[in-house]
Design a protein around this motif. Structure first.
Motif, PDB file in Angstrom:
ATOM      1  N   GLU A 212       0.831  -1.208   0.000  1.00 35.78           N
ATOM      2  CA  GLU A 212       0.000   0.000   0.000  1.00 35.78           C
ATOM      3  C   GLU A 212       0.866   1.259   0.000  1.00 35.78           C
ATOM      4  N   GLY A 213       0.660   2.103  -0.992  1.00 27.06           N
ATOM      5  CA  GLY A 213       1.412   3.346  -1.107  1.00 27.06           C
ATOM      6  C   GLY A 213       2.707   3.225  -1.886  1.00 27.06           C
ATOM      7  N   MET A 214       3.105   2.009  -2.242  1.00 26.30           N
ATOM      8  CA  MET A 214       4.354   1.803  -2.984  1.00 26.30           C
ATOM      9  C   MET A 214       4.107   1.078  -4.297  1.00 26.30           C
ATOM     10  N   GLU A 215       2.940   1.280  -4.889  1.00 24.77           N
ATOM     11  CA  GLU A 215       2.577   0.533  -6.083  1.00 24.77           C
ATOM     12  C   GLU A 215       3.469   0.873  -7.270  1.00 24.77           C
ATOM     13  N   ILE A 216       3.804   2.139  -7.445  1.00 29.78           N
ATOM     14  CA  ILE A 216       4.637   2.539  -8.585  1.00 29.78           C
ATOM     15  C   ILE A 216       6.020   1.919  -8.460  1.00 29.78           C
ATOM     16  N   PHE A 217       6.603   1.996  -7.263  1.00 32.32           N
ATOM     17  CA  PHE A 217       7.917   1.398  -7.036  1.00 32.32           C
ATOM     18  C   PHE A 217       7.875  -0.110  -7.263  1.00 32.32           C
ATOM     19  N   ALA A 218       6.845  -0.775  -6.766  1.00 34.21           N
ATOM     20  CA  ALA A 218       6.728  -2.221  -6.935  1.00 34.21           C
ATOM     21  C   ALA A 218       6.586  -2.599  -8.405  1.00 34.21           C
ATOM     22  N   ASN A 219       5.854  -1.803  -9.180  1.00 35.33           N
ATOM     23  CA  ASN A 219       5.718  -2.085 -10.610  1.00 35.33           C
ATOM     24  C   ASN A 219       7.034  -1.873 -11.342  1.00 35.33           C
ATOM     25  N   LEU A 220       7.792  -0.860 -10.946  1.00 29.96           N
ATOM     26  CA  LEU A 220       9.117  -0.661 -11.543  1.00 29.96           C
ATOM     27  C   LEU A 220      10.051  -1.818 -11.208  1.00 29.96           C
ATOM     28  N   VAL A 221       9.967  -2.322  -9.982  1.00 23.73           N
ATOM     29  CA  VAL A 221      10.775  -3.477  -9.590  1.00 23.73           C
ATOM     30  C   VAL A 221      10.388  -4.694 -10.429  1.00 23.73           C
ATOM     31  N   LEU A 222       9.106  -4.885 -10.685  1.00 26.90           N
ATOM     32  CA  LEU A 222       8.664  -5.998 -11.538  1.00 26.90           C
ATOM     33  C   LEU A 222       9.238  -5.887 -12.943  1.00 26.90           C
ATOM     34  N   ILE A 223       9.255  -4.690 -13.493  1.00 28.75           N
ATOM     35  CA  ILE A 223       9.795  -4.493 -14.839  1.00 28.75           C
ATOM     36  C   ILE A 223      11.285  -4.807 -14.865  1.00 28.75           C
ATOM     37  N   VAL A 224      12.029  -4.301 -13.886  1.00 26.34           N
ATOM     38  CA  VAL A 224      13.471  -4.555 -13.842  1.00 26.34           C
ATOM     39  C   VAL A 224      13.745  -6.037 -13.619  1.00 26.34           C
ATOM     40  N   LEU A 225      12.984  -6.672 -12.739  1.00 27.62           N
ATOM     41  CA  LEU A 225      13.159  -8.104 -12.499  1.00 27.62           C
ATOM     42  C   LEU A 225      12.860  -8.918 -13.759  1.00 27.62           C
ATOM     43  N   GLY A 226      11.833  -8.523 -14.501  1.00 36.23           N
ATOM     44  CA  GLY A 226      11.520  -9.210 -15.753  1.00 36.23           C
ATOM     45  C   GLY A 226      12.629  -9.072 -16.779  1.00 36.23           C
ATOM     46  N   ILE A 227      13.232  -7.882 -16.857  1.00 38.26           N
ATOM     47  CA  ILE A 227      14.351  -7.680 -17.786  1.00 38.26           C
ATOM     48  C   ILE A 227      15.540  -8.536 -17.381  1.00 38.26           C
ATOM     49  N   VAL A 228      15.804  -8.615 -16.074  1.00 37.82           N
ATOM     50  CA  VAL A 228      16.918  -9.438 -15.590  1.00 37.82           C
ATOM     51  C   VAL A 228      16.669 -10.917 -15.884  1.00 37.82           C
ATOM     52  N   VAL A 229      15.451 -11.377 -15.671  1.00 36.81           N
ATOM     53  CA  VAL A 229      15.132 -12.788 -15.951  1.00 36.81           C
ATOM     54  C   VAL A 229      15.267 -13.079 -17.444  1.00 36.81           C
ATOM     55  N   CYS A 230      14.807 -12.171 -18.293  1.00 32.01           N
ATOM     56  CA  CYS A 230      14.957 -12.367 -19.739  1.00 32.01           C
ATOM     57  C   CYS A 230      16.428 -12.376 -20.145  1.00 32.01           C
ATOM     58  N   ALA A 231      17.208 -11.494 -19.549  1.00 30.90           N
ATOM     59  CA  ALA A 231      18.636 -11.463 -19.859  1.00 30.90           C
ATOM     60  C   ALA A 231      19.314 -12.751 -19.404  1.00 30.90           C
ATOM     61  N   ARG A 232      18.918 -13.247 -18.247  1.00 27.15           N
ATOM     62  CA  ARG A 232      19.495 -14.497 -17.745  1.00 27.15           C
ATOM     63  C   ARG A 232      19.101 -15.660 -18.645  1.00 27.15           C
ATOM     64  N   ALA A 233      17.899 -15.645 -19.159  1.00 26.69           N
ATOM     65  CA  ALA A 233      17.469 -16.701 -20.070  1.00 26.69           C
ATOM     66  C   ALA A 233      18.313 -16.693 -21.335  1.00 26.69           C
ATOM     67  N   GLY A 234      18.727 -15.535 -21.775  1.00 28.47           N
ATOM     68  CA  GLY A 234      19.574 -15.444 -22.953  1.00 28.47           C
ATOM     69  C   GLY A 234      20.982 -15.938 -22.707  1.00 28.47           C
ATOM     70  N   TRP A 235      21.438 -15.910 -21.448  1.00 26.72           N
ATOM     71  CA  TRP A 235      22.783 -16.362 -21.118  1.00 26.72           C
ATOM     72  C   TRP A 235      22.873 -17.868 -20.957  1.00 26.72           C
ATOM     73  N   LEU A 236      21.739 -18.534 -20.756  1.00 24.25           N
ATOM     74  CA  LEU A 236      21.779 -19.976 -20.561  1.00 24.25           C
ATOM     75  C   LEU A 236      22.290 -20.671 -21.818  1.00 24.25           C
ATOM     76  N   ARG A 237      23.075 -21.667 -21.613  1.00 24.51           N
ATOM     77  CA  ARG A 237      23.617 -22.422 -22.747  1.00 24.51           C
ATOM     78  C   ARG A 237      22.660 -23.508 -23.160  1.00 24.51           C
ATOM     79  N   ARG A 238      22.655 -23.782 -24.403  1.00 22.00           N
ATOM     80  CA  ARG A 238      21.842 -24.887 -24.903  1.00 22.00           C
ATOM     81  C   ARG A 238      22.553 -26.195 -24.600  1.00 22.00           C
ATOM     82  N   PRO A 239      21.778 -27.234 -24.295  1.00 23.15           N
ATOM     83  CA  PRO A 239      22.426 -28.513 -24.007  1.00 23.15           C
ATOM     84  C   PRO A 239      23.117 -29.074 -25.249  1.00 23.15           C
TER      85      PRO A 239
END
Length: 70
Positions: free
Chosen positions: A42-69
């Motif tokens: 409550e009261g930190m919705e904008i910050f929490a949404n920005l954190v979600l966006i940054v976390l999503g970008i980090v997860v996507c970047a990490r997915a790109g770093w994974l090596r294929r078997p």
């Protein structure tokens, strides 16, 4: 695993963007993850949404770093 992480990252980015759009205009439905868990954020919705966006970008970047078997 790579495609699963990519999909999770995209969903996080979309959830964060939808939450920001809702906070800015009030027109988008309150279906984003932050609005579902409104109690402790409550009261930190904008910050929490920005954190979600940054976390999503980090997860996507990490997915790109994974090596294929092989």
């Amino acid at each position: 695993m790579r495609s699963l992480l990519g999909a999770v990252g995209v969903l996080l980015v979309l959830n964060g963007a939808a939450g920001l759009a809702h906070e800015a205009s009030g027109r988008c439905g309150a279906w984003s993850l932050v609005h579902r868990i409104a109690g402790p954020l409550e009261g930190m919705e904008i910050f929490a949404n920005l954190v979600l966006i940054v976390l999503g970008i980090v997860v996507c970047a990490r997915a790109g770093w994974l090596r294929r078997p092989g």
